[in-house]
Design a protein around this motif. Structure first.
Motif, PDB file in Angstrom:
ATOM      1  N   UNK A  94      51.692  17.835  40.808  1.00 31.97           N
ATOM      2  CA  UNK A  94      51.637  17.858  39.364  1.00 31.97           C
ATOM      3  C   UNK A  94      51.081  19.131  38.766  1.00 31.97           C
ATOM      4  N   UNK A  95      50.812  20.152  39.587  1.00 36.12           N
ATOM      5  CA  UNK A  95      50.290  21.414  39.069  1.00 36.12           C
ATOM      6  C   UNK A  95      51.171  22.555  39.583  1.00 36.12           C
ATOM      7  N   UNK A  96      50.586  23.592  40.158  1.00 36.08           N
ATOM      8  CA  UNK A  96      51.350  24.738  40.644  1.00 36.08           C
ATOM      9  C   UNK A  96      51.252  24.821  42.166  1.00 36.08           C
ATOM     10  N   UNK A  97      52.381  25.123  42.815  1.00 38.15           N
ATOM     11  CA  UNK A  97      52.466  25.172  44.278  1.00 38.15           C
ATOM     12  C   UNK A  97      53.208  26.440  44.681  1.00 38.15           C
ATOM     13  N   UNK A  98      52.721  27.110  45.749  1.00 40.44           N
ATOM     14  CA  UNK A  98      53.257  28.411  46.138  1.00 40.44           C
ATOM     15  C   UNK A  98      53.450  28.499  47.647  1.00 40.44           C
ATOM     16  N   UNK A  99      54.619  28.977  48.114  1.00 42.93           N
ATOM     17  CA  UNK A  99      54.809  29.224  49.541  1.00 42.93           C
ATOM     18  C   UNK A  99      54.362  30.642  49.905  1.00 42.93           C
ATOM     19  N   UNK A 100      53.759  30.785  51.073  1.00 40.17           N
ATOM     20  CA  UNK A 100      53.328  32.098  51.550  1.00 40.17           C
ATOM     21  C   UNK A 100      54.125  32.556  52.769  1.00 40.17           C
ATOM     22  N   UNK A 101      54.403  31.634  53.694  1.00 40.45           N
ATOM     23  CA  UNK A 101      55.007  32.032  54.963  1.00 40.45           C
ATOM     24  C   UNK A 101      55.742  30.846  55.571  1.00 40.45           C
ATOM     25  N   UNK A 102      56.852  31.131  56.276  1.00 39.77           N
ATOM     26  CA  UNK A 102      57.682  30.112  56.918  1.00 39.77           C
ATOM     27  C   UNK A 102      57.960  30.507  58.356  1.00 39.77           C
ATOM     28  N   UNK A 103      58.112  29.499  59.228  1.00 40.86           N
ATOM     29  CA  UNK A 103      58.588  29.736  60.588  1.00 40.86           C
ATOM     30  C   UNK A 103      59.231  28.456  61.105  1.00 40.86           C
ATOM     31  N   UNK A 104      60.246  28.598  61.965  1.00 37.79           N
ATOM     32  CA  UNK A 104      60.968  27.460  62.524  1.00 37.79           C
ATOM     33  C   UNK A 104      60.538  27.261  63.974  1.00 37.79           C
ATOM     34  N   UNK A 105      60.283  25.999  64.354  1.00 38.65           N
ATOM     35  CA  UNK A 105      59.837  25.720  65.723  1.00 38.65           C
ATOM     36  C   UNK A 105      61.027  25.457  66.644  1.00 38.65           C
ATOM     37  N   UNK A 106      60.734  25.098  67.885  1.00 37.01           N
ATOM     38  CA  UNK A 106      61.778  24.905  68.890  1.00 37.01           C
ATOM     39  C   UNK A 106      62.597  23.642  68.644  1.00 37.01           C
ATOM     40  N   UNK A 107      62.136  22.773  67.744  1.00 38.44           N
ATOM     41  CA  UNK A 107      62.888  21.570  67.392  1.00 38.44           C
ATOM     42  C   UNK A 107      63.672  21.754  66.096  1.00 38.44           C
ATOM     43  N   UNK A 123      51.268  27.422  52.570  1.00 37.42           N
ATOM     44  CA  UNK A 123      51.230  27.771  51.164  1.00 37.42           C
ATOM     45  C   UNK A 123      49.894  27.429  50.549  1.00 37.42           C
ATOM     46  N   UNK A 124      49.827  27.552  49.230  1.00 32.32           N
ATOM     47  CA  UNK A 124      48.649  27.115  48.488  1.00 32.32           C
ATOM     48  C   UNK A 124      49.089  26.207  47.351  1.00 32.32           C
ATOM     49  N   UNK A 125      48.162  25.359  46.929  1.00 30.12           N
ATOM     50  CA  UNK A 125      48.475  24.423  45.856  1.00 30.12           C
ATOM     51  C   UNK A 125      47.284  24.215  44.943  1.00 30.12           C
ATOM     52  N   UNK A 126      47.585  24.056  43.657  1.00 32.93           N
ATOM     53  CA  UNK A 126      46.627  23.586  42.667  1.00 32.93           C
ATOM     54  C   UNK A 126      46.780  22.081  42.462  1.00 32.93           C
ATOM     55  N   UNK A 127      47.751  21.466  43.130  1.00 34.60           N
ATOM     56  CA  UNK A 127      48.096  20.057  42.914  1.00 34.60           C
ATOM     57  C   UNK A 127      47.275  19.156  43.823  1.00 34.60           C
ATOM     58  N   UNK A 128      46.509  18.277  43.236  1.00 34.28           N
ATOM     59  CA  UNK A 128      45.745  17.331  44.045  1.00 34.28           C
ATOM     60  C   UNK A 128      46.638  16.275  44.675  1.00 34.28           C
ATOM     61  N   UNK A 129      47.881  16.161  44.178  1.00 33.63           N
ATOM     62  CA  UNK A 129      48.821  15.184  44.734  1.00 33.63           C
ATOM     63  C   UNK A 129      49.964  15.866  45.491  1.00 33.63           C
ATOM     64  N   UNK A 130      49.719  17.071  46.014  1.00 34.07           N
ATOM     65  CA  UNK A 130      50.718  17.691  46.896  1.00 34.07           C
ATOM     66  C   UNK A 130      51.030  16.708  48.026  1.00 34.07           C
TER      67      UNK A 130
END
Length: 280
Positions: A75-88, A95-102
């Motif tokens: 319900x607030x602001x959410x930001x991605x910082x970095x991504x990576x894909x695993x072997x599956x 990321x970071x979030x201001x949302x208490x309900x992330x």
């Protein structure tokens, strides 16, 4: 090359991207409203409200086909910082979030917001983007995950996530919390300046903190990059305005060279030891 976004006046900002072994493309962005081209059955097809949500897309290697797209946020602001894909073929997000309900999952390391204005979030998606394998908050009583080293647009949202061969998740980031969740025996567990770098390793299912330590000076510090060393530790890079980093004997550059320096460090022993460190 392809466009992707909504018709919202604020637009959409790209933050990070990665790829898998098949060359498929994964993008992480922020979207300021409804209309992002989410796929049928995606984990979160609808904008959650608030300021902005994270928007994730998986595209074919040529960019001609959208395999899935989903929002994730609260319900607030959410930001991605970095991504990576695993072997599956599961996408992992830091990321970071201001949302208490992330969106987080039961049994995760920290299933509730920890206080302060922002928390770090780490999320592992199902390979088809329809749900979450696991998701957790990480943080303390202050500002977590934000980099205060520069004023360039978007530089708040730095740091990096990588995976090792068994799926453990390593993160390089920053914190201003006095109670960041460092582990017993950590090299540093208390703040000494405006902000500290923080490095940590989470288990593949995000249920436990394998190790976590702070690293910094009595000034302003941030960790921005990380690579695993193959033995449970990590090499980290960052920036500092301080002159009392724990540089190692024989370091390439044992002392700070100016008002802000880069640095490189090797963290071993489950976060308990700085085996090597140099300014650069």
């Amino acid at each position: 090359s392809t466009l992707s976004g909504t018709n919202q006046a604020q637009g959409n900002y790209g933050h990070c991207a990665t790829f898998d072994e098949g060359g498929n493309i994964f993008t992480g962005a922020i979207s300021f409203g409804p209309g992002y081209p989410t796929s049928l059955g995606a984990f979160q097809e609808v904008f959650a409200g608030g300021v902005n949500d994270i928007a994730i897309s998986k595209l074919s290697p040529t960019g001609s086909q959208l395999y899935y797209a989903t929002y994730i946020g609260g319900g607030a602001a959410d930001f991605p910082h970095s991504l990576m894909v695993d072997q599956n073929d599961e996408l992992v997000l830091f990321g970071t979030t201001y949302s208490q309900n992330y969106p987080v999952t039961p049994g995760s390391f920290s299933p509730t917001f920890n206080g302060g204005s922002t928390d770090i979030v780490v999320t592992r998606f199902l390979s088809d983007g329809t749900g979450l394998v696991a998701s957790t908050f990480v943080g303390g009583n202050g500002v977590d995950g934000l980099n205060y080293m520069t004023d360039n647009h978007g530089d708040l949202y730095r740091g990096e996530l990588v995976l090792d061969e068994v799926g453990n998740i390593y993160v390089a980031t920053s914190t201003r919390s006095t109670n960041f969740p460092t582990t017993p025996g950590a090299y540093a567990s208390t703040m000494a300046g405006f902000a500290h770098g923080a490095a940590f390793c989470l288990s593949p299912d995000l249920s436990s903190m394998v190790w976590c330590t702070l690293l910094g000076t009595d000034a302003n510090d941030a960790l921005l990059g990380i690579r695993t060393d193959g033995n449970g530790g990590a090499y980290v890079s960052g920036a500092t305005t301080g002159n009392n980093l724990p540089t190692s004997p024989g370091a390439f550059q044992p002392n700070a060279g100016g008002s802000m320096d880069a640095f490189i460090a090797h963290i071993t022993g489950n976060g308990s030891t700085i085996q090597a460190c140099t300014y650069y």
